[in-house]
Write a protein that holds these residues in place. Structure first.
Motif, short mmCIF file in Angstrom:
data_model
loop_
_atom_site.label_atom_id
_atom_site.label_comp_id
_atom_site.label_asym_id
_atom_site.label_seq_id
_atom_site.Cartn_x
_atom_site.Cartn_y
_atom_site.Cartn_z
N ASN A 224 0.83 -1.26 -0.06
CA ASN A 224 -0.11 0.07 0.06
C ASN A 224 0.88 1.30 0.07
OD1 ASN A 224 -2.96 -1.07 0.45
ND2 ASN A 224 -1.73 -2.11 1.88
N THR A 225 0.09 2.35 -0.39
CA THR A 225 0.86 3.55 -0.10
C THR A 225 1.45 4.24 1.18
OG1 THR A 225 -1.10 4.91 -0.24
CG2 THR A 225 -0.28 4.41 -2.31
N PHE A 226 2.24 4.98 1.10
CA PHE A 226 2.74 5.58 2.65
C PHE A 226 1.79 6.39 3.36
CE2 PHE A 226 5.37 8.15 5.47
CZ PHE A 226 5.75 7.31 6.16
N ARG A 227 0.79 6.88 2.56
CA ARG A 227 -0.49 7.83 3.09
C ARG A 227 -1.43 6.79 3.63
NH1 ARG A 227 -2.44 12.72 1.49
NH2 ARG A 227 -4.54 13.02 1.68
N PHE A 228 -1.63 5.65 3.01
CA PHE A 228 -2.39 4.62 3.60
C PHE A 228 -2.01 4.04 4.95
CE2 PHE A 228 -3.37 0.18 4.35
CZ PHE A 228 -4.73 0.12 4.32
N ILE A 229 -0.70 3.85 5.04
CA ILE A 229 0.01 3.17 6.20
C ILE A 229 0.02 4.45 7.22
CG2 ILE A 229 2.42 2.58 7.29
CD1 ILE A 229 2.97 1.51 4.13
N VAL A 230 0.17 5.61 7.08
CA VAL A 230 0.13 6.71 8.04
C VAL A 230 -1.34 6.64 8.60
CG1 VAL A 230 0.36 9.03 8.70
CG2 VAL A 230 2.08 7.91 7.17
N ASN A 231 -2.50 6.78 7.78
CA ASN A 231 -3.91 6.81 8.14
C ASN A 231 -4.02 5.62 9.12
OD1 ASN A 231 -6.28 8.03 8.08
ND2 ASN A 231 -6.84 6.48 6.75
N ARG A 232 -3.67 4.46 8.51
CA ARG A 232 -3.94 3.06 9.40
C ARG A 232 -3.36 3.24 10.81
NH1 ARG A 232 -6.95 -1.70 8.86
NH2 ARG A 232 -6.32 -2.92 10.64
N SER A 233 -2.10 3.49 10.47
CA SER A 233 -1.48 3.81 12.03
C SER A 233 -2.01 4.65 12.93
CB SER A 233 0.04 4.09 11.56
OG SER A 233 0.78 3.28 10.87
#
Length: 199
Positions: free
Chosen positions: A123-132
């Motif tokens: 996934n994109t880094f943006r998705f990872i930050v949002n998920r975190s």
């Protein structure tokens, strides 16, 4: 002035002998030295945090963490300025405490981002930050509410120096909670985008 206070106390409490055990005075030179030392303490703590976060995580995390902490200190001092409250040694101690508290929140979020980079590598880094952020949201809110309960109790039941400390810390807990989520993490995204554009 000391003699006047002593005679007034002796007249008021005739059965007991009035005794002044300690007298503290802070002149303008000492006051300016305390201000300078407080600013230097905050500056050096932010510098060491920048180095620590850069080594502990990655250099793209460090600017977000330090800007977040700087933001917390400035907003707290700004509220003090608006309310025209005195900034003293206790206030500076509370601000350094706020920096440590906010850093803890930010580090927890960054840890989760780093863990999720491996889990959601497709996934994109943006998705990872949002998920975190969603992963740590309940933990962050519970920690902040629990801390605020203790701070409010100190503000209501304590007096003097402790009350000023609790007031400053209460502001810092609220500011630090939202900044660790809504200031530090977007800055990590911004630095990641800059690094991607350079690559």
């Amino acid at each position: 002035m000391i003699a006047k206070v002593k005679s007034g106390l002796s007249a008021q409490f005739v059965s007991e002998k009035a005794e002044i055990r300690r007298v503290d005075t802070v002149g303008p030179q000492v006051g300016s030295e305390l201000k300078r030392n407080g600013i230097l303490a905050a500056f050096y703590s932010l510098l060491m945090i920048l180095i620590y976060v850069g080594l502990r995580f990655d250099y793209k995390y460090a600017p977000g963490a330090v800007f977040c902490l700087f933001h917390d200190a400035i907003i707290t001092l700004g509220i003090f300025s608006l309310l025209q409250r005195e900034v003293n040694v206790q206030t500076m101690a509370a601000i350094l405490t706020i920096i440590g508290y906010s850093l803890n929140d930010t580090i927890v979020t960054f840890d989760r981002i780093r863990e999720n980079v491996d889990v959601y590598r497709d996934n994109t880094f943006r998705f990872i930050v949002n998920r975190s952020l969603n992963d740590v949201l309940s933990r962050t809110l519970l920690t902040s509410v629990t801390t605020l309960l203790a701070v409010v109790a100190k503000y209501i039941f304590a007096g003097g120096v402790i009350r000023d400390f609790a007031f400053t810390w209460g502001i810092g807990v609220i500011i630090g909670t939202y900044s660790s989520m809504y200031v530090a993490s977007p800055l990590v995204l911004f630095v990641d985008r800059l690094q991607s554009n350079k690559a």
